[in-house]
Design a protein around this motif. Structure first.
Motif, mmCIF file in Angstrom:
data_model
loop_
_atom_site.group_PDB
_atom_site.id
_atom_site.type_symbol
_atom_site.label_atom_id
_atom_site.label_comp_id
_atom_site.label_asym_id
_atom_site.label_seq_id
_atom_site.Cartn_x
_atom_site.Cartn_y
_atom_site.Cartn_z
ATOM 1 N N ASP A 29 0.830 -1.208 0.000
ATOM 2 C CA ASP A 29 0.000 0.000 0.000
ATOM 3 C C ASP A 29 0.861 1.253 0.000
ATOM 4 N N LEU A 30 1.931 1.233 0.775
ATOM 5 C CA LEU A 30 2.829 2.385 0.827
ATOM 6 C C LEU A 30 3.549 2.586 -0.501
ATOM 7 N N ASN A 31 3.958 1.510 -1.134
ATOM 8 C CA ASN A 31 4.624 1.623 -2.438
ATOM 9 C C ASN A 31 3.665 2.185 -3.486
ATOM 10 N N ARG A 32 2.411 1.762 -3.418
ATOM 11 C CA ARG A 32 1.406 2.284 -4.349
ATOM 12 C C ARG A 32 1.195 3.782 -4.109
ATOM 13 N N LEU A 33 1.208 4.187 -2.830
ATOM 14 C CA LEU A 33 1.087 5.606 -2.509
ATOM 15 C C LEU A 33 2.286 6.385 -3.036
ATOM 16 N N ALA A 34 3.489 5.883 -2.783
ATOM 17 C CA ALA A 34 4.706 6.582 -3.192
ATOM 18 C C ALA A 34 4.737 6.813 -4.703
ATOM 19 N N HIS A 91 10.423 5.477 5.301
ATOM 20 C CA HIS A 91 11.365 4.986 4.291
ATOM 21 C C HIS A 91 10.686 4.817 2.942
ATOM 22 N N ALA A 92 9.421 4.419 2.943
ATOM 23 C CA ALA A 92 8.709 4.236 1.678
ATOM 24 C C ALA A 92 8.505 5.563 0.954
ATOM 25 N N LEU A 93 8.399 6.667 1.708
ATOM 26 C CA LEU A 93 8.070 7.957 1.107
ATOM 27 C C LEU A 93 9.238 8.937 1.068
ATOM 28 N N ARG A 94 10.414 8.527 1.497
ATOM 29 C CA ARG A 94 11.502 9.503 1.618
ATOM 30 C C ARG A 94 11.932 10.073 0.273
ATOM 31 N N ASP A 95 11.745 9.325 -0.812
ATOM 32 C CA ASP A 95 12.108 9.844 -2.135
ATOM 33 C C ASP A 95 10.922 10.478 -2.847
ATOM 34 N N ALA A 96 9.737 10.403 -2.218
ATOM 35 C CA ALA A 96 8.534 10.945 -2.849
ATOM 36 C C ALA A 96 8.090 12.250 -2.207
ATOM 37 N N ALA A 145 12.780 7.161 13.778
ATOM 38 C CA ALA A 145 12.536 6.534 12.487
ATOM 39 C C ALA A 145 12.413 7.581 11.381
ATOM 40 N N VAL A 146 11.700 8.660 11.664
ATOM 41 C CA VAL A 146 11.539 9.721 10.674
ATOM 42 C C VAL A 146 12.871 10.437 10.440
ATOM 43 N N ALA A 147 13.611 10.674 11.512
ATOM 44 C CA ALA A 147 14.902 11.355 11.383
ATOM 45 C C ALA A 147 15.870 10.546 10.536
ATOM 46 N N GLU A 148 15.852 9.236 10.683
ATOM 47 C CA GLU A 148 16.741 8.393 9.883
ATOM 48 C C GLU A 148 16.407 8.469 8.402
ATOM 49 N N ALA A 149 15.138 8.610 8.082
ATOM 50 C CA ALA A 149 14.717 8.645 6.685
ATOM 51 C C ALA A 149 14.844 10.037 6.064
ATOM 52 N N PHE A 150 14.539 11.101 6.843
ATOM 53 C CA PHE A 150 14.470 12.437 6.273
ATOM 54 C C PHE A 150 15.553 13.387 6.758
ATOM 55 N N GLY A 151 16.276 13.039 7.819
ATOM 56 C CA GLY A 151 17.355 13.890 8.298
ATOM 57 C C GLY A 151 16.886 15.302 8.583
ATOM 58 N N GLY A 152 17.587 16.298 8.046
ATOM 59 C CA GLY A 152 17.261 17.697 8.263
ATOM 60 C C GLY A 152 15.990 18.151 7.576
ATOM 61 N N ARG A 153 15.366 17.263 6.820
ATOM 62 C CA ARG A 153 14.094 17.601 6.163
ATOM 63 C C ARG A 153 12.896 17.239 7.033
ATOM 64 N N ALA A 154 13.161 16.824 8.264
ATOM 65 C CA ALA A 154 12.082 16.423 9.172
ATOM 66 C C ALA A 154 11.800 17.515 10.192
ATOM 67 N N VAL A 155 10.522 17.685 10.508
ATOM 68 C CA VAL A 155 10.075 18.609 11.550
ATOM 69 C C VAL A 155 9.273 17.807 12.562
ATOM 70 N N PHE A 156 9.549 18.032 13.835
ATOM 71 C CA PHE A 156 8.846 17.314 14.898
ATOM 72 C C PHE A 156 8.076 18.299 15.756
ATOM 73 N N LEU A 157 6.775 18.138 15.804
ATOM 74 C CA LEU A 157 5.922 18.966 16.643
ATOM 75 C C LEU A 157 5.594 18.181 17.897
ATOM 76 N N ARG A 158 5.860 18.782 19.057
ATOM 77 C CA ARG A 158 5.672 18.092 20.335
ATOM 78 C C ARG A 158 4.628 18.831 21.188
ATOM 79 N N PRO A 159 3.353 18.605 20.898
ATOM 80 C CA PRO A 159 2.313 19.219 21.714
ATOM 81 C C PRO A 159 2.105 18.479 23.022
#
Length: 336
Positions: free
Chosen positions: A49-54, A80-85, A145-159
């Protein structure tokens, strides 16, 4: 990722108002898709499903509001499935990722709990005093997990706590409905203690702003001014036109009477740091929080208009039973 519930729905609606092209990826089993989105059905825990989305990308950003109950390895699968998309990933996390929550004042430099990105649901533990939490460990692993896939392209909101129309957890709706019944209300002292809930619409706006920004990193999302518990209850009394009369009770007495913190009296917790979250970085980046009185009024209007949240088991955890409250109030009165 999601887009039909509380925060996700508000994000989708505002993104459409901004003229953005929006794709919502969900299973279609709860909530309703917002008109105007491109809907892709699928399970984010399934690789096909994730590959189809990507394959239907690319996108400028992914905003993930649907991973709160997923173990890190499932968050990792999607990232990881969406890091290039996708160019960016905005991840809605929680203040519970901090090792010091809810005991100490928190900034983005505070220590985060350790959890591997491939952990399953069994990882972590909840301390004897309710801190740290297994939930916090799991969410910290999701961030990794998100940081490993997106590095500096990741934003984390901590409400911390998000309130507003459509709330499915049931904290503010419980207080509003309890206040509406009127009479003597069990209220946790000290009355002037400040709480920091944020309005769901303000979180949605900030999430979209960060999706459009060029920076990454983490942001604590809490009301910078907050409001006192007394003013919170007075606002509930005002909008419901209730004759409710708060009876302020010391925390020790509430504990002695078996009142569960955080759930039976929503928003009440004695730990020193629970409402001591520094959101200065987010404010500098554009977070704007409306007065909590507006959130309370709008939530009451939504309830009065027959507002129905998405069914969720967490709602049953919140609120003090009427008979238990009556027994406690009677015991306190007789002991006075």
């Amino acid at each position: 990722m999601g887009g039909t519930w509380f925060l996700g729905k508000n994000i989708v609606e505002e993104a459409l108002q901004r003229g953005w092209d929006v794709t919502a990826f969900n299973r279609g089993r709860s909530g309703q898709d917002v008109r105007g989105v491109r809907t892709v059905r699928g399970d984010r825990t399934e690789t096909p499903d994730l590959n189809r989305l990507a394959a239907q990308g690319p996108w400028d950003a992914v905003i993930d509001t649907s991973s709160s109950e997923l173990p890190p390895r499932d968050v990792r699968l999607a990232a990881h499935a969406l890091r290039d998309a996708a160019s960016r990933w905005v991840h809605v996390s929680t203040v519970s990722v901090y090792a010091g929550w809810p005991h100490r004042t928190l900034t983005e430099a505070s220590e985060v709990l350790e959890c591997p990105s491939d952990a399953d649901r069994s990882f972590g533990y909840t301390g004897e005093d309710g801190s740290p939490t297994k939930y916090g460990f799991q969410k910290a692993g999701g961030e990794r997990a998100v940081a490993e896939a997106f590095g500096g392209r990741a934003v984390f909101l901590r409400p911390g706590v998000i309130l507003g129309p459509g709330e499915y957890v049931g904290r503010l709706p419980w207080w509003l409905n309890r206040v509406r019944r009127g009479g003597r209300l069990l209220a946790p002292s000290p009355a002037r203690r400040v709480i920091q809930p944020v309005d769901v619409r303000d979180v949605a706006t900030f999430a979209l702003d960060q999706a459009a920004a060029g920076t990454g990193g983490a942001y604590n999302v809490a009301h910078p001014e907050g409001t006192s518990f007394q003013d919170f209850l007075l606002a509930c009394i005002a909008v419901t036109e209730s004759d409710g009369r708060p009876v302020w009770v010391e925390p020790e007495a509430l504990v002695d009477h078996g009142v569960r913190q955080w759930t039976e009296l929503p928003l009440w917790r004695t730990h020193a740091g629970v409402w001591s979250v520094d959101s200065g970085k987010a404010v500098a980046a554009g977070l704007r929080c409306r007065p909590l009185t507006e959130t309370i009024a709008n939530t009451w209007a939504w309830l009065q208009a027959d507002g129905h949240p998405v069914d969720h088991p967490r709602r049953a955890e919140h609120g003090l039973a009427a008979d238990k409250e009556a027994r406690i109030l009677a015991a306190l009165a007789s002991a006075a």
